[in-house]
Design a protein around this motif. Sequence first.
Motif, PDB file in Angstrom:
ATOM      1  N   ASN A   1      60.423  57.930  20.954  1.00  0.00           N
ATOM      2  CA  ASN A   1      60.532  56.397  19.352  1.00  0.00           C
ATOM      3  C   ASN A   1      60.128  55.087  20.791  1.00  0.00           C
ATOM      4  OD1 ASN A   1      63.167  56.568  21.079  1.00  0.00           O
ATOM      5  ND2 ASN A   1      63.904  56.271  18.792  1.00  0.00           N
ATOM      6  N   ILE A   2      61.010  54.934  22.101  1.00  0.00           N
ATOM      7  CA  ILE A   2      60.402  53.567  22.955  1.00  0.00           C
ATOM      8  C   ILE A   2      58.797  53.505  23.438  1.00  0.00           C
ATOM      9  CG2 ILE A   2      61.671  53.104  25.032  1.00  0.00           C
ATOM     10  CD1 ILE A   2      63.567  52.843  22.320  1.00  0.00           C
ATOM     11  N   VAL A   3      58.438  54.975  24.345  1.00  0.00           N
ATOM     12  CA  VAL A   3      57.281  55.074  24.710  1.00  0.00           C
ATOM     13  C   VAL A   3      56.310  54.532  23.497  1.00  0.00           C
ATOM     14  CG1 VAL A   3      55.851  56.212  25.845  1.00  0.00           C
ATOM     15  CG2 VAL A   3      58.156  56.293  26.355  1.00  0.00           C
ATOM     16  N   ASP A   4      56.916  54.952  21.711  1.00  0.00           N
ATOM     17  CA  ASP A   4      55.116  54.449  21.352  1.00  0.00           C
ATOM     18  C   ASP A   4      55.236  53.549  20.520  1.00  0.00           C
ATOM     19  OD1 ASP A   4      55.328  57.651  21.769  1.00  0.00           O
ATOM     20  OD2 ASP A   4      55.797  58.415  19.953  1.00  0.00           O
ATOM     21  N   ILE A   5      57.010  52.646  20.913  1.00  0.00           N
ATOM     22  CA  ILE A   5      56.741  51.950  20.202  1.00  0.00           C
ATOM     23  C   ILE A   5      55.827  50.486  21.500  1.00  0.00           C
ATOM     24  CG2 ILE A   5      57.928  49.605  19.656  1.00  0.00           C
ATOM     25  CD1 ILE A   5      60.160  51.614  18.832  1.00  0.00           C
TER      26      ILE A   5
ATOM     27  N   GLY B   1      72.623  50.437  22.669  1.00  0.00           N
ATOM     28  CA  GLY B   1      72.898  51.237  21.822  1.00  0.00           C
ATOM     29  C   GLY B   1      71.297  51.688  21.441  1.00  0.00           C
ATOM     30  N   VAL B   2      70.208  52.226  21.890  1.00  0.00           N
ATOM     31  CA  VAL B   2      69.266  52.797  21.667  1.00  0.00           C
ATOM     32  C   VAL B   2      69.445  54.413  21.683  1.00  0.00           C
ATOM     33  CG1 VAL B   2      67.219  50.665  22.392  1.00  0.00           C
ATOM     34  CG2 VAL B   2      68.041  52.938  23.980  1.00  0.00           C
ATOM     35  N   GLU B   3      68.705  55.108  20.320  1.00  0.00           N
ATOM     36  CA  GLU B   3      69.292  56.435  20.832  1.00  0.00           C
ATOM     37  C   GLU B   3      67.067  57.574  21.031  1.00  0.00           C
ATOM     38  OE1 GLU B   3      71.440  58.468  20.494  1.00  0.00           O
ATOM     39  OE2 GLU B   3      73.260  56.613  19.673  1.00  0.00           O
ATOM     40  N   ILE B   4      67.104  57.645  21.852  1.00  0.00           N
ATOM     41  CA  ILE B   4      65.870  58.407  22.391  1.00  0.00           C
ATOM     42  C   ILE B   4      65.699  59.441  21.240  1.00  0.00           C
ATOM     43  CG2 ILE B   4      64.277  59.002  24.127  1.00  0.00           C
ATOM     44  CD1 ILE B   4      65.756  56.326  24.711  1.00  0.00           C
ATOM     45  N   GLU B   5      64.366  59.441  20.217  1.00  0.00           N
ATOM     46  CA  GLU B   5      63.875  60.542  19.918  1.00  0.00           C
ATOM     47  C   GLU B   5      62.594  60.763  19.032  1.00  0.00           C
ATOM     48  OE1 GLU B   5      66.782  59.872  16.201  1.00  0.00           O
ATOM     49  OE2 GLU B   5      65.305  58.251  15.681  1.00  0.00           O
ATOM     50  N   PRO B   6      62.205  61.976  18.900  1.00  0.00           N
ATOM     51  CA  PRO B   6      60.806  61.585  18.241  1.00  0.00           C
ATOM     52  C   PRO B   6      60.840  59.995  17.427  1.00  0.00           C
ATOM     53  CG  PRO B   6      61.800  63.886  17.627  1.00  0.00           C
ATOM     54  CD  PRO B   6      62.900  63.150  17.787  1.00  0.00           C
ATOM     55  N   SER B   7      59.380  59.235  17.249  1.00  0.00           N
ATOM     56  CA  SER B   7      58.986  58.981  16.694  1.00  0.00           C
ATOM     57  C   SER B   7      59.216  59.057  15.012  1.00  0.00           C
ATOM     58  CB  SER B   7      57.028  57.935  16.858  1.00  0.00           C
ATOM     59  OG  SER B   7      57.870  57.566  17.643  1.00  0.00           O
ATOM     60  N   PRO B   8      58.388  58.317  13.625  1.00  0.00           N
ATOM     61  CA  PRO B   8      58.529  59.009  12.572  1.00  0.00           C
ATOM     62  C   PRO B   8      56.911  59.009  12.878  1.00  0.00           C
ATOM     63  CG  PRO B   8      58.389  56.392  12.526  1.00  0.00           C
ATOM     64  CD  PRO B   8      58.909  56.395  13.828  1.00  0.00           C
ATOM     65  N   LEU B   9      56.140  59.941  12.268  1.00  0.00           N
ATOM     66  CA  LEU B   9      54.633  60.419  11.294  1.00  0.00           C
ATOM     67  C   LEU B   9      54.214  58.986  10.843  1.00  0.00           C
ATOM     68  CD1 LEU B   9      54.150  62.956  11.243  1.00  0.00           C
ATOM     69  CD2 LEU B   9      54.531  63.732   8.805  1.00  0.00           C
ATOM     70  N   TRP B  10      54.352  58.400  10.932  1.00  0.00           N
ATOM     71  CA  TRP B  10      52.776  56.895  10.673  1.00  0.00           C
ATOM     72  C   TRP B  10      52.910  56.431  11.827  1.00  0.00           C
ATOM     73  CZ3 TRP B  10      53.953  51.888  12.676  1.00  0.00           C
ATOM     74  CH2 TRP B  10      55.534  51.740  12.053  1.00  0.00           C
TER      75      TRP B  10
ATOM     76  N   ALA C   1      64.719  52.598  16.298  1.00  0.00           N
ATOM     77  CA  ALA C   1      65.897  53.519  17.948  1.00  0.00           C
ATOM     78  C   ALA C   1      67.225  53.442  17.765  1.00  0.00           C
ATOM     79  CB  ALA C   1      64.994  53.360  18.767  1.00  0.00           C
ATOM     80  N   GLY C   2      67.496  52.370  16.321  1.00  0.00           N
ATOM     81  CA  GLY C   2      68.988  51.963  16.565  1.00  0.00           C
ATOM     82  C   GLY C   2      69.659  50.827  17.599  1.00  0.00           C
ATOM     83  N   GLY C   3      68.039  50.395  18.141  1.00  0.00           N
ATOM     84  CA  GLY C   3      68.984  48.666  19.360  1.00  0.00           C
ATOM     85  C   GLY C   3      69.366  47.792  19.080  1.00  0.00           C
ATOM     86  N   ARG C   4      70.571  47.733  19.947  1.00  0.00           N
ATOM     87  CA  ARG C   4      71.433  46.392  19.469  1.00  0.00           C
ATOM     88  C   ARG C   4      70.150  45.151  20.198  1.00  0.00           C
ATOM     89  NH1 ARG C   4      75.571  46.237  20.942  1.00  0.00           N
ATOM     90  NH2 ARG C   4      76.617  44.540  20.201  1.00  0.00           N
TER      91      ARG C   4
END
Length: 818
Positions: free
Chosen positions: A259-263, A235-244, A397-400
Amino acid sequence: MKVSTDWLSQYVSLEQVDVAELAEKITRSGIEIDGVENRNKGVSAQVVVGYVKHKEKHPDADKLNICTVDAGQEEDLQIVCGAKNVDAGQKVPVALVGAKLPGGLDIKKAKLRGVVSQGMICSAKELGLNDKLLPKEQQEGILVLPADSTVGSPIAKLLHLDDQVLDFDLTPNRSDCLSMLGAAYEVAAILGREVKLPDPESKLIEVSDAASESIQVKIESPELCDRYAVRVISGVEIEPSPLWLQSRLMAAGIRPINNIVDITNYVMLEYGQPLHAFDADKIAGKTIGVRASRAGEKLVTLDGQERTLEPETLLIVDGEDRPVGLAGVMGGLDSEVTDSTHTIVLESAKFDGGSIRKTSRQLGLRSEASQRFEKEVDPARVLPALNQASLMIAELAGGRVHKGIVQAVEREPEPKTIKLSLSKVNDYLGTDISLLEAKAILLRLHFECGDAGTGELEVGVPTRRGDITRDVDLIEEIARIYGYDNIPTTFIEGRTTAGGYTKAQALRRALRQLLVHGGWQETLGYSFIREGAACVFPSLGRGGGEARLAMPMSEDRSVLRGSLLPGLMDMAQYNRNRKQNDLAIFEIGTVFHSVDEKLAEKPHELAVLGLLLTGNRGLKTWNTSAEKVDFFDLKGALESVFASLGLEGRVRYAVDSPKGFHPGRSASLYLHTAGEGEVHIGTLGQLHPELQRDMDLEDTYAAELLLAPLFSHAGETVSYRDLPRFPAMQRDIAVVVDQSVEAGSLLELIKQTAGEWLEHAEVFDVFTGSKLGEGKKSVALSLIYRHIERTLTDEEVAKAHESVIQALEQTFAAELRK
């Protein structure tokens, strides 16, 4: 490793700590800080978040737009902007009138093509940001901010620019500081403060779906992988990471992607544990494994390059045994996380550092991940890092997160304890540290300490500190935290050994000095020569085979030299080609001989003296003519060498025809020793005419001597005698002998039979001619007699001289020439 102090303060309090002073303290404790970078390059508080309410074209300029911007002021601002990507509805950085920007730029109210502009909408570069670290879509034009940014708030706070970055210049042994937690442990120990560690396990919420139902793991190369663990997140949503998050990555020199790669990159920087995310739908067979590659296997990596793999390259494979990634280095393109990915398999592992280093070097792929795996990651952080990344993916990323970790474990880290003696600590450091102080320092470093007896500690080494293996390592830790400046100055104690040259070293230097003072020039040749060059000359060592190089620089440098003479000949040819024809050169070096045709063991090494002489003995002047050097010039130089070593009279010159030398103008040299008899020590003579012709040389004379037997039998003391007080008596004789009789043999016999009064004997003339008869020669010799305590009588000299003549007649059938 770039360490953000803003991020670091999350784990250790930096209150009332000046960053420059902290950098100095860290450097003094053993980790050099290359520099402190202020992320704010000059952005003032008047640069704020603005909202573009309206945009219209400039009436007199096609490339300019007139924007109405709400910047949190009393009135909306009119700003003229030339960026192509500016548009209504955007949140953007706005430099108000009076603001200052990096580079000393002051923002003033201006008119652009007749339209008033009340500020400036800024790009990332204008804010002093490294635009190469921004997401690709943000690298050109103005910087577009997240929609939830607060209008009117300072841009420096939003972009986390009020931050300073410490550049840790780590030595290879301090890989524990390739993480924010490692840096936090170090800083906390230096400042004497507590470390606040993240606790993802307590916050992570798992769904009921078991991860083991979606994926299985296996390790087929257990010697190359200790642990391999994965989590399944759907259930992940690929999108830009938060600014922080983007700001922290950029502070560390890493470009945000999604967001996934950045995490995964964020957690790698935080824990020092590299992670990788696979698209679960692209993993065939619901199985992921670790194995060594086979010859000829190929993989297309994330950079789009197809790579042919060397055998034993560690791979990640799917259920169909198809490679999906290079373990610890880079993922495969076929399993990449894309915008359409909804379920990921998140990997965390402990790979063998040597294997990753080999793969990285072979493929020319060096990444932040491989750098950490090469130096061995902390096995105790494999699972915590996996949980931290899973928690962040769930939050950002809204992941389960599916229930449970699926892992294969080949070996667990063994606890490491070291006994430390307090007396040894103080002996090594010259200090008077108490047991309590030593224990307190180790506890500050988060090393477990227990008493092991009187004056001893039993120290448990954390798994993150793989560089601590012996008690001296612990002593170094105590020293650097105690403070090198606090260690008192003490006198050196203990036994000292006076330095000096060995006998061989001293004799080698004396030999070099003797030859240089005698007009010879020292040379230094290549240790590598062309194949077959040394075979032209006789071998001085056992075996005599050539030692070939596995990867030669060129064909002319393909084997280790078996003789110094080829190199000396090359130098003579080089100089002759440049009109330098008169040469007296030598080299003291090593030659190599192999007993095996195919090199199976180290070649035998021999220390050798090589000499080469060619050209004229002296320069032509108005009253003297130039004379060519000859065999006896070279022989004279060798006799000086032997005399300086105390071997005068112990070296025999035997007529010989060694390989590479003129058949009638060469000799072999033999050293008379007490225990081994005569030992062959070298060769001298004129080079073979064919060899001279091939090298375009004139008459050239060369010699090569083994130094080991000369040095081992050289006299270690210098003998002196009084100057003569009584006159000498000279007798000359000329004898006719067969031409095969060597003059040296005549001199040797004279010295044996003339008695103790013979002071000196030498040949002063050799004559051949038809008057003497076929096969005959006349050798004229001068003999000097002297008694050290009185004057000899004519009768005494005549008697001694008569015994010499009789010995020559009986031994060599010599006839006294009258």
